[in-house]
Design a protein around this motif. Structure first.
Motif, PDB file in Angstrom:
ATOM      1  N   TYR A 246      -3.582 -13.940   1.190  1.00  0.00           N
ATOM      2  CA  TYR A 246      -3.934 -13.232  -0.130  1.00  0.00           C
ATOM      3  C   TYR A 246      -4.786 -12.139  -0.103  1.00  0.00           C
ATOM      4  CZ  TYR A 246      -5.892 -13.520  -5.003  1.00  0.00           C
ATOM      5  OH  TYR A 246      -6.236 -13.312  -6.276  1.00  0.00           O
ATOM      6  N   SER A 247      -5.638 -11.669   0.907  1.00  0.00           N
ATOM      7  CA  SER A 247      -6.321 -10.602   1.082  1.00  0.00           C
ATOM      8  C   SER A 247      -5.115  -9.339   1.227  1.00  0.00           C
ATOM      9  CB  SER A 247      -7.052 -10.774   2.298  1.00  0.00           C
ATOM     10  OG  SER A 247      -8.229 -11.514   2.090  1.00  0.00           O
ATOM     11  N   ALA A 248      -4.096  -9.783   2.082  1.00  0.00           N
ATOM     12  CA  ALA A 248      -3.278  -8.743   2.285  1.00  0.00           C
ATOM     13  C   ALA A 248      -2.323  -8.450   0.830  1.00  0.00           C
ATOM     14  CB  ALA A 248      -1.950  -9.195   3.054  1.00  0.00           C
ATOM     15  N   ALA A 249      -2.338  -9.460   0.015  1.00  0.00           N
ATOM     16  CA  ALA A 249      -1.671  -9.146  -1.140  1.00  0.00           C
ATOM     17  C   ALA A 249      -2.440  -8.435  -2.350  1.00  0.00           C
ATOM     18  CB  ALA A 249      -1.223 -10.443  -1.963  1.00  0.00           C
ATOM     19  N   ILE A 250      -3.778  -8.581  -2.094  1.00  0.00           N
ATOM     20  CA  ILE A 250      -4.490  -8.050  -3.240  1.00  0.00           C
ATOM     21  C   ILE A 250      -5.282  -6.538  -2.679  1.00  0.00           C
ATOM     22  CG2 ILE A 250      -6.672  -9.080  -2.635  1.00  0.00           C
ATOM     23  CD1 ILE A 250      -6.849  -9.627  -5.718  1.00  0.00           C
ATOM     24  N   LYS A 251      -5.269  -6.563  -1.481  1.00  0.00           N
ATOM     25  CA  LYS A 251      -5.918  -5.241  -0.756  1.00  0.00           C
ATOM     26  C   LYS A 251      -5.499  -3.918  -1.729  1.00  0.00           C
ATOM     27  CE  LYS A 251      -8.950  -3.910   2.377  1.00  0.00           C
ATOM     28  NZ  LYS A 251     -10.193  -4.416   2.269  1.00  0.00           N
ATOM     29  N   ILE A 252      -4.396  -3.780  -1.686  1.00  0.00           N
ATOM     30  CA  ILE A 252      -3.707  -2.461  -2.082  1.00  0.00           C
ATOM     31  C   ILE A 252      -4.098  -2.264  -3.577  1.00  0.00           C
ATOM     32  CG2 ILE A 252      -1.968  -0.790  -2.335  1.00  0.00           C
ATOM     33  CD1 ILE A 252      -2.691  -1.210   0.554  1.00  0.00           C
ATOM     34  N   ASN A 253      -3.812  -3.290  -4.228  1.00  0.00           N
ATOM     35  CA  ASN A 253      -4.251  -3.161  -5.784  1.00  0.00           C
ATOM     36  C   ASN A 253      -5.636  -2.995  -5.967  1.00  0.00           C
ATOM     37  OD1 ASN A 253      -1.537  -4.066  -6.381  1.00  0.00           O
ATOM     38  ND2 ASN A 253      -1.803  -6.153  -6.499  1.00  0.00           N
ATOM     39  N   GLU A 254      -6.411  -3.452  -5.158  1.00  0.00           N
ATOM     40  CA  GLU A 254      -7.968  -3.429  -5.393  1.00  0.00           C
ATOM     41  C   GLU A 254      -8.270  -1.901  -5.250  1.00  0.00           C
ATOM     42  OE1 GLU A 254      -9.841  -7.620  -4.465  1.00  0.00           O
ATOM     43  OE2 GLU A 254      -9.783  -6.144  -2.898  1.00  0.00           O
ATOM     44  N   MET A 255      -7.605  -1.229  -4.204  1.00  0.00           N
ATOM     45  CA  MET A 255      -7.837   0.190  -3.711  1.00  0.00           C
ATOM     46  C   MET A 255      -7.553   0.924  -5.010  1.00  0.00           C
ATOM     47  SD  MET A 255      -7.258   0.380   0.096  1.00  0.00           S
ATOM     48  CE  MET A 255      -5.399  -0.110   0.289  1.00  0.00           C
ATOM     49  N   GLY A 304       4.576   1.987  -9.513  1.00  0.00           N
ATOM     50  CA  GLY A 304       4.998   2.338  -8.159  1.00  0.00           C
ATOM     51  C   GLY A 304       4.613   1.260  -7.205  1.00  0.00           C
ATOM     52  N   LEU A 305       3.348   0.316  -7.209  1.00  0.00           N
ATOM     53  CA  LEU A 305       3.122  -0.361  -6.463  1.00  0.00           C
ATOM     54  C   LEU A 305       4.142  -1.777  -6.565  1.00  0.00           C
ATOM     55  CD1 LEU A 305      -0.877  -0.628  -6.306  1.00  0.00           C
ATOM     56  CD2 LEU A 305       0.730   0.303  -4.706  1.00  0.00           C
ATOM     57  N   PHE A 306       4.566  -2.072  -7.640  1.00  0.00           N
ATOM     58  CA  PHE A 306       5.658  -3.060  -7.770  1.00  0.00           C
ATOM     59  C   PHE A 306       6.683  -2.917  -7.115  1.00  0.00           C
ATOM     60  CE2 PHE A 306       9.015  -5.131  -9.707  1.00  0.00           C
ATOM     61  CZ  PHE A 306       8.662  -6.655  -9.719  1.00  0.00           C
ATOM     62  N   VAL A 307       7.343  -1.559  -7.211  1.00  0.00           N
ATOM     63  CA  VAL A 307       8.623  -1.123  -6.424  1.00  0.00           C
ATOM     64  C   VAL A 307       8.147  -1.308  -4.884  1.00  0.00           C
ATOM     65  CG1 VAL A 307      10.182   0.360  -5.917  1.00  0.00           C
ATOM     66  CG2 VAL A 307       9.463  -0.009  -8.273  1.00  0.00           C
ATOM     67  N   LEU A 308       7.168  -0.801  -4.373  1.00  0.00           N
ATOM     68  CA  LEU A 308       6.835  -0.397  -3.054  1.00  0.00           C
ATOM     69  C   LEU A 308       5.978  -1.679  -2.230  1.00  0.00           C
ATOM     70  CD1 LEU A 308       5.423   3.421  -3.136  1.00  0.00           C
ATOM     71  CD2 LEU A 308       7.723   2.180  -2.059  1.00  0.00           C
ATOM     72  N   SER A 309       6.021  -3.039  -3.237  1.00  0.00           N
ATOM     73  CA  SER A 309       5.168  -3.823  -2.452  1.00  0.00           C
ATOM     74  C   SER A 309       5.557  -4.364  -1.241  1.00  0.00           C
ATOM     75  CB  SER A 309       5.214  -5.226  -3.570  1.00  0.00           C
ATOM     76  OG  SER A 309       4.591  -4.963  -4.602  1.00  0.00           O
TER      77      SER A 309
END
Length: 479
Positions: A246-255, A304-309
């Motif tokens: 979960y941390s990996a999933a949310i990390k980039i979004n949080e940044m 952008g983040l959706f495409v590059l997830s």
């Protein structure tokens, strides 16, 4: 006091937040591969626990004090008296927080496996109290905040690569994380002497601060619990590995969210100051401008983040974290809702002294979050935690729009938002097709980011969207 440049404030906050992205971009891929999901999960679980005690220590001081101090920032005598009162309040609450922490550490069975790690992470509580970041926010000293923060980020990177080499080094990793985020706060006491005189003799009045501080504490407490509840409940219900995924999933979004919302929050002291001066015209203009900028950046960032997830998970965490892909794609939608939430909090609800409404909204969201997490995690694990978070984070700003609507409901705002949305949809269509043809995940990330940015910028300029020209002006480029 000479007014600080809003443009410089926004740029400094952007740089600070950008460093908060650069540091994890460099550190998290390294740490996640060394510590593995189990080690990352332990550290994140411990930090989520410490957040609760940090909230008790901080109370609702940061937001309340920043708002009130911004109104008296030109009067050193009043500001000194106010600072002494707030510090005393904080020291009392910190002592209570540590007493509760020690009790839980020795009497809660779950904590016995994390005792040393929790003690290491608990140093964050004291550093937050010493920080007095609200004083520098009120004085709009964003240049100092950025310089100090960046220096400690760089030092922390050196420490990370020097001392974290095996999966058993998770304690060192936790300590370095605290050092990078709040270690610099200890220097604030020294620099604060430029603005306040803590030796000044004055009558200490704590009672008048109690009601608003505890109201903001309720808001902060509910909000913080909402932000860490998913990881905490995953740790209890699904185990450390799930917390790691979960941390990996949310990390980039949080940044990305922090990058946008920190720029938004830099305007809060000025809006409070304008309302205190009864300058409603400039206040309204500032609110409209920040709303447009918020949507201008959050819409394309989400796409952008959706495409590059997938590429970002491989780049920052590795193949072992791919089970988090669906959750990360789901949580990209949280970028829009959380940036809107930050805008409503910092520019309308808090400056307008509507913290009671904020409290009721946060408590409602907390109850909803606990309920959804309990049922969704039990059924869908990591994805369930993500779904619960998204529902809550989308509902919250919708509720806050009720008292805020009259301040943002105008034709120019709507037109600007539609232009940002149109540009985002066109960009999304193009980069989605392009990503299929680039197999290398690193190259794909670079190409999609550059191409997407150029496409979106060109469309917004062609549409004559106001925030695009505001950004050009900030960069001192003639359009």
């Amino acid at each position: 006091m000479q007014q600080k440049s809003l443009k410089k404030n926004a740029i400094f906050n952007f740089i600070k937040s950008f460093m908060n992205i650069v540091f994890p971009i460099i550190s998290f891929p390294y740490a996640s591969r060394i510590l593995l999901p189990e080690g990352i999960g332990k550290v994140n679980f411990a930090n989520s626990i410490i957040e609760y005690f940090t909230m008790i220590a901080v109370l609702g001081v940061n937001t309340y004090a920043a708002r009130e101090a911004s109104k008296i920032r030109d009067d050193k005598e009043k500001l000194s008296k106010f600072t002494k009162e707030i510090l005393l309040f904080n020291f009392i609450s910190t002592a209570i927080a540590y007493i509760l922490f020690i009790f839980c550490l020795f009497f809660l069975e779950k904590f016995s496996d994390y005792k040393i790690l929790l003690i290491v992470c608990s140093t964050k509580i004291l550093f937050f109290t010493l920080g007095t970041n609200w004083l520098f926010t009120a004085k709009e000293e964003f240049g100092y905040i950025t310089l100090r923060h960046t220096a400690f980020q760089v030092i922390s990177l050196i420490l990370l690569f020097s001392f974290v080499h095996t999966a058993d080094d998770y304690l060192i990793y936790a300590g370095i994380g605290i050092f990078s985020n709040v270690g610099a706060n200890i220097f604030n006491f020294i620099y604060a002497r430029k603005f306040v005189n803590l030796r000044q003799k004055s009558t200490i009045e704590l009672k008048k601060h109690a009601k608003p501080i505890f109201t903001f504490f309720g808001v902060s407490f509910a909000g913080k619990i909402n932000s860490v509840l998913d990881k905490t409940m995953l740790g209890f219900l699904a185990g450390n590995a799930c917390v790691g995924f979960y941390s990996a999933a949310i990390k980039i979004n949080e940044m990305i969210i922090e990058l946008i919302t920190s720029t938004v929050s830099s305007f809060m002291p000025r809006t409070s100051y304008l309302l205190e001066q009864n300058d409603y015209e400039e206040y309204s203009q500032l609110v409209s401008k920040v709303l447009k900028i918020t949507c201008f950046f959050s819409f394309p960032a989400t796409a952008g983040l959706f495409v590059l997830s997938r590429q970002l998970i491989l780049l920052f965490s590795g193949e072992k974290y791919l089970p988090a892909l669906g959750t990360m794609q789901l949580l990209t939608l949280m970028i829009i809702s959380q940036t809107l939430n930050s805008f409503l909090n910092n520019l309308i609800i808090t400056p307008q002294r509507k913290e009671k409404f904020l409290l009721y909204a946060q408590i409602t969201a907390l109850i909803l979050n606990m309920t959804l997490n309990y049922f969704f995690i039990s059924k869908w694990g990591v994805f369930g935690a993500g779904l619960a978070t998204l529902i809550v984070e989308t509902t919250l700003p919708m509720v806050k729009l009720i008292p805020s609507w009259k301040y943002i409901n105008n034709k120019k705002n709507f037109i600007s938002l539609m232009k940002s949305l149109l540009g985002t949809l066109v960009m999304l269509l193009i980069i989605s097709k392009l990503s299929v043809y680039i197999s290398n995940f690193f190259l794909c990330t670079i190409v999609i980011t550059i191409v997407g940015t150029i496409i979106y910028a060109l469309i917004e300029l062609l549409l004559r969207n106001e925030p695009a020209f505001f950004v050009l002006k900030m960069l001192k480029i003639k359009a």
